[in-house]
Design a protein around this motif. Sequence first.
Motif, PDB file in Angstrom:
ATOM      1  N   ILE A 437       3.394  79.275 -21.711  1.00 61.40           N
ATOM      2  CA  ILE A 437       3.339  78.086 -22.564  1.00 61.40           C
ATOM      3  C   ILE A 437       2.740  76.930 -21.768  1.00 61.40           C
ATOM      4  N   GLU A 438       1.654  76.347 -22.290  1.00 61.21           N
ATOM      5  CA  GLU A 438       1.030  75.195 -21.648  1.00 61.21           C
ATOM      6  C   GLU A 438       1.523  73.934 -22.352  1.00 61.21           C
ATOM      7  N   LEU A 439       2.388  73.196 -21.696  1.00 58.88           N
ATOM      8  CA  LEU A 439       3.072  72.043 -22.288  1.00 58.88           C
ATOM      9  C   LEU A 439       2.129  70.838 -22.350  1.00 58.88           C
ATOM     10  N   ALA A 440       1.748  70.394 -23.542  1.00 58.52           N
ATOM     11  CA  ALA A 440       0.870  69.228 -23.688  1.00 58.52           C
ATOM     12  C   ALA A 440       0.841  68.825 -25.165  1.00 58.52           C
ATOM     13  N   PRO A 441       0.620  67.520 -25.399  1.00 59.96           N
ATOM     14  CA  PRO A 441       0.612  66.388 -24.467  1.00 59.96           C
ATOM     15  C   PRO A 441       2.039  65.997 -24.110  1.00 59.96           C
ATOM     16  N   PHE A 442       2.202  65.129 -23.109  1.00 61.05           N
ATOM     17  CA  PHE A 442       3.559  64.781 -22.681  1.00 61.05           C
ATOM     18  C   PHE A 442       3.621  63.362 -22.144  1.00 61.05           C
ATOM     19  N   ASP A 443       4.828  62.829 -22.098  1.00 60.07           N
ATOM     20  CA  ASP A 443       5.173  61.601 -21.372  1.00 60.07           C
ATOM     21  C   ASP A 443       6.269  61.948 -20.380  1.00 60.07           C
ATOM     22  N   ASP A 444       6.335  61.201 -19.279  1.00 61.04           N
ATOM     23  CA  ASP A 444       7.310  61.484 -18.226  1.00 61.04           C
ATOM     24  C   ASP A 444       8.046  60.190 -17.879  1.00 61.04           C
ATOM     25  N   THR A 445       9.343  60.145 -18.176  1.00 59.33           N
ATOM     26  CA  THR A 445      10.125  58.923 -17.932  1.00 59.33           C
ATOM     27  C   THR A 445      10.256  58.600 -16.452  1.00 59.33           C
ATOM     28  N   MET A 446      10.286  59.619 -15.610  1.00 62.17           N
ATOM     29  CA  MET A 446      10.363  59.371 -14.174  1.00 62.17           C
ATOM     30  C   MET A 446       9.121  58.613 -13.706  1.00 62.17           C
ATOM     31  N   LEU A 447       7.950  59.019 -14.197  1.00 61.51           N
ATOM     32  CA  LEU A 447       6.709  58.378 -13.779  1.00 61.51           C
ATOM     33  C   LEU A 447       6.526  57.012 -14.429  1.00 61.51           C
ATOM     34  N   MET A 448       7.058  56.838 -15.629  1.00 67.20           N
ATOM     35  CA  MET A 448       7.041  55.505 -16.238  1.00 67.20           C
ATOM     36  C   MET A 448       7.859  54.531 -15.384  1.00 67.20           C
ATOM     37  N   SER A 449       9.042  54.971 -14.990  1.00 66.32           N
ATOM     38  CA  SER A 449       9.882  54.126 -14.141  1.00 66.32           C
ATOM     39  C   SER A 449       9.186  53.841 -12.816  1.00 66.32           C
ATOM     40  N   TYR A 450       8.547  54.863 -12.253  1.00 62.61           N
ATOM     41  CA  TYR A 450       7.852  54.704 -10.969  1.00 62.61           C
ATOM     42  C   TYR A 450       6.730  53.673 -11.088  1.00 62.61           C
ATOM     43  N   ALA A 451       5.982  53.726 -12.193  1.00 64.44           N
ATOM     44  CA  ALA A 451       4.887  52.776 -12.391  1.00 64.44           C
ATOM     45  C   ALA A 451       5.408  51.352 -12.537  1.00 64.44           C
ATOM     46  N   MET A 452       6.558  51.196 -13.203  1.00 61.08           N
ATOM     47  CA  MET A 452       7.099  49.846 -13.452  1.00 61.08           C
ATOM     48  C   MET A 452       7.976  49.334 -12.323  1.00 61.08           C
ATOM     49  N   HIS A 453       8.731  50.242 -11.688  1.00 65.70           N
ATOM     50  CA  HIS A 453       9.805  49.805 -10.789  1.00 65.70           C
ATOM     51  C   HIS A 453       9.649  50.313  -9.356  1.00 65.70           C
ATOM     52  N   GLY A 454       8.450  50.757  -8.974  1.00 65.46           N
ATOM     53  CA  GLY A 454       8.257  51.282  -7.621  1.00 65.46           C
ATOM     54  C   GLY A 454       8.718  50.305  -6.553  1.00 65.46           C
ATOM     55  N   GLY A 455       9.594  50.742  -5.680  1.00 69.75           N
ATOM     56  CA  GLY A 455      10.112  49.886  -4.613  1.00 69.75           C
ATOM     57  C   GLY A 455      11.439  49.244  -4.935  1.00 69.75           C
ATOM     58  N   LEU A 456      11.880  49.313  -6.218  1.00 68.58           N
ATOM     59  CA  LEU A 456      13.145  48.680  -6.595  1.00 68.58           C
ATOM     60  C   LEU A 456      14.326  49.630  -6.481  1.00 68.58           C
ATOM     61  N   HIS A 457      14.135  50.885  -6.885  1.00 63.21           N
ATOM     62  CA  HIS A 457      15.240  51.844  -6.892  1.00 63.21           C
ATOM     63  C   HIS A 457      14.668  53.241  -7.047  1.00 63.21           C
ATOM     64  N   GLY A 458      15.534  54.243  -6.976  1.00 65.60           N
ATOM     65  CA  GLY A 458      15.094  55.610  -7.207  1.00 65.60           C
ATOM     66  C   GLY A 458      14.784  55.831  -8.682  1.00 65.60           C
ATOM     67  N   HIS A 459      14.198  56.989  -8.980  1.00 69.47           N
ATOM     68  CA  HIS A 459      13.743  57.246 -10.343  1.00 69.47           C
ATOM     69  C   HIS A 459      14.330  58.537 -10.904  1.00 69.47           C
ATOM     70  N   GLY A 460      15.437  58.996 -10.297  1.00 73.69           N
ATOM     71  CA  GLY A 460      16.145  60.140 -10.834  1.00 73.69           C
ATOM     72  C   GLY A 460      16.872  59.765 -12.113  1.00 73.69           C
TER      73      GLY A 460
END
Length: 931
Positions: A437-460
Amino acid sequence: MSFGKGHHLLLVDGSAFIFRAFHALPPLTRKSDGLPVGAVSGFVNMLWKMIEENRGPDAPTHAAVVFDKGSHTFRNDLYDQYKANRDEMPAELRPQIPLTRDATRAFNIACLEQDGFEADDIIGTLACKARDAGGRVTIISSDKDLMQLVGGGVEMFDAMKNTRIDSDGVRAKFGVPPERVVDVQALAGDSIDNVPGAPGIGVKTAALLINEYGDLDTLLARAEEIKQPKRRQTLIEHADQIRLSRDLVKLDCGMDLGYDLDTLEVREPDAETLLGFLSEMEFRTITKRVAEALGAEAPTMPEPKRAPDAPEMPEAPPIDPESYEWVKDAAALEDWVALIRARGHVAIDTETTSLNEMRAELVGISLCVDPGRACYIPLAHKADGDGGLFGGGDRAEGQMDMDEALALLKPVLEDDAVLKIGQNMKYDAKIFARHGIELAPFDDTMLMSYAMHGGLHGHGMDTLAERYLSHTCIPIKEILGTGKSQITFDRAPIEKAVKYAAEDAEVTLRLWQQFRPNLHRAQVTTVYETLERPLVPVLAAMERAGVKVDRDTLSRMSSAFSQKMAALEAEIHALAGEPFNVGSPKQLGEVLFDRMGLPGGKKGKTGAYSTPADVLEDLATEHDLPARVLDWRQMSKLKSTYTDALQEHILPDTGRVHTCYSIAGANTGRLASTDPNLQNIPVRSEEGRRIREAFVAEPGNVLVSLDYSQIELRILAHVAGIEALKQAFREGLDIHAATASEMFNVPLDEMTPEVRRQAKAINFGVIYGISGFGLARNLRIPRDQAQGFIDRYFERFPGIKDYMNDTVAFAKEHGFVQTLFGRKIHTPEISASGPRAGFARRAAINAPIQGTAADVIRRAMIRMPKAIEGMPAKMLLQVHDELLFEVEEGAVDELIARAREVMEGASLPAVDLSVPLIVEAGKGANWAAAH
């Protein structure tokens, strides 16, 4: 009714709560006036969580939160150096201290502190009084100084680890029962509180001595009987210092408090008072939660300004794991598929038997389409889900056939009209890919947080749920257990699995609903959509491809390294004049600083000398022994980390090693390689190059390496506008020789290797904010000479100093710095005081440069699959500024041409650098030959 049998006293180490909240959470300011309130917010949430978790039949009848008051106590009168090495309180924490007292009183909990005494003494006095009265005591703290109180009805609770500490727990930590903890601490000392103790004696030795002699007084009285000369002499010579240390660590449990235990009786908070305080602090989420729990109406707070195009978020029902559906058959799953198509999106999560995607077996799938509407589809749970001793392996009832379930899900998971939402979607995508199964299209909440909050906290997920949803996820240990009794997910009872797994999907959906509309308001939509999300399928393909590793080559290297280590050990023992365990930092410290008398010995909190690499490097200029130890350590690390461990990472099915790349691991955008880490193999040492020889191509193939040349220096020349460096790069000159010529006025045709080496060290050091001390260590030159080099560098290239000052000023004003491509790296500690300030400043200066370089190679990697499409080639590894490919022998030149074109033009069209990006290429049968 006076305090006595049947009563339960809860004592909270308030100061520990404050510092944990301050250091664990990113800065937060009150919107109305900019007052720092991050520590207060964390403190309030921990206090409320403590209250919520201490209800029911075992609830405390009496409670208090205890604080330190002032820094001078009776211990400073005993010993003026007590806690003398403590850092000054950060400026942004200072105004929050009185607010934590206000918070405690708002919760209607006794708030205790007393001049001249530490919080530990108050806790000790109250605990002893309660114990003597026949009651129980729970101390919420992990402070080792409080462990002397444990026993006879007194327990501690470590809220961070969610574990209780009883007498057995104290014995496990100190090697003695609680009543002898003070004796051990008196001997071992404490570097954090500057308690001197007995030089050279750590906790283990102290416990050994106390267990042998019974107590400290007996030990000191009979010190002359001790057989070991050094230990005997230490105890005799430092007896007074040891007794002083005992006075410093022993709690005063007989304080005159001026109040009794009855005044600490638990009282319900007054809703108006508590909600008024929380509203004043502008803590919206917890105000709402507390109001709901108290059956009161939450006070109205002015809403934060919302962007004109920001959508109104509908009120979501509370997260309720009891509401989740257990999907048992095709009919139920078909209903879910229809629902997904109607919504046009679905949050999805997989449960497996391992964190390693290449070895993990799929156990179940969870789905969520709306808040409060989620399900779990168990597929491979075993009937012995209670974690039986041997595990029968029979299939549990109430599950679909895996092939049937995947066949129903495949069309919707691959449908372009349905958005799949995940947390760390790379993992799930690889699991599904193994099932076709090729999963697409997708969004990733971990990467959204990383883009917005990089350096503030972890993204788990757990971190994000706590911070943005005010929700604590079901801990995995409640499902799988811990330690030796831990089970894999396929043995988890399905009833529990449904709640845990479906909750993950619902939390992911709720995070997505918050994050998606905020991307553009944070001005990071382009970063997420061009640098983060498109990298996921690229890395997933690389990780699944893996790289072939020759086990025999590694085995031979391990044997060779063992022989070299043995030879180095013999040389080290000869230099020391006696044998000792080279791998023991404690024994090494004793040899270097006690027996050989070398300068610079410093003891840590265990009482042992500290012997990290920087200490040994300094000593290596004076003596051969520390230099040989450094060589031995390097050899030992290469052997254990690579030549031994890599053999275990070779997947039997493929004969290859499959590393895993963390996209959101480093604040600057650099990828991190884990399980195993292939990015830290030394590239300049002969041994590191030999390890790369074990990475080989399949027969008929070749490994090709393409590596950016000095990309960070090129970016520095661009962003700082240093014309001399830019011109040197444009002309293809030796940049380090050109720098040396500029700095030292040495013509290029008269350049010596030593002068070039110094310029190279400065060039690279400046990027990382190197100090005169650091450069002196690197070049093995006096510190004043090294500082002179740096000062001259800034004189010749004033643009660099301007860039540094401008970057720090920008960080202080905005709370973040940016790469040339718009990636934000937050700098929460840029205005901190003490040692943290220097680190934050250096990180802020380096982040735009290192982050831009990371963005460049990300852009190249994202474009690469299309560029080499149709070629007999695969991209295998990314190591800092290098990409490694495997390609058929006849297609090497074409691959190099295509890949180089992509890499050298990766910044375009977004950023047109004023210096050229140059990529060096190599090829060979193994990685070492290609590099």
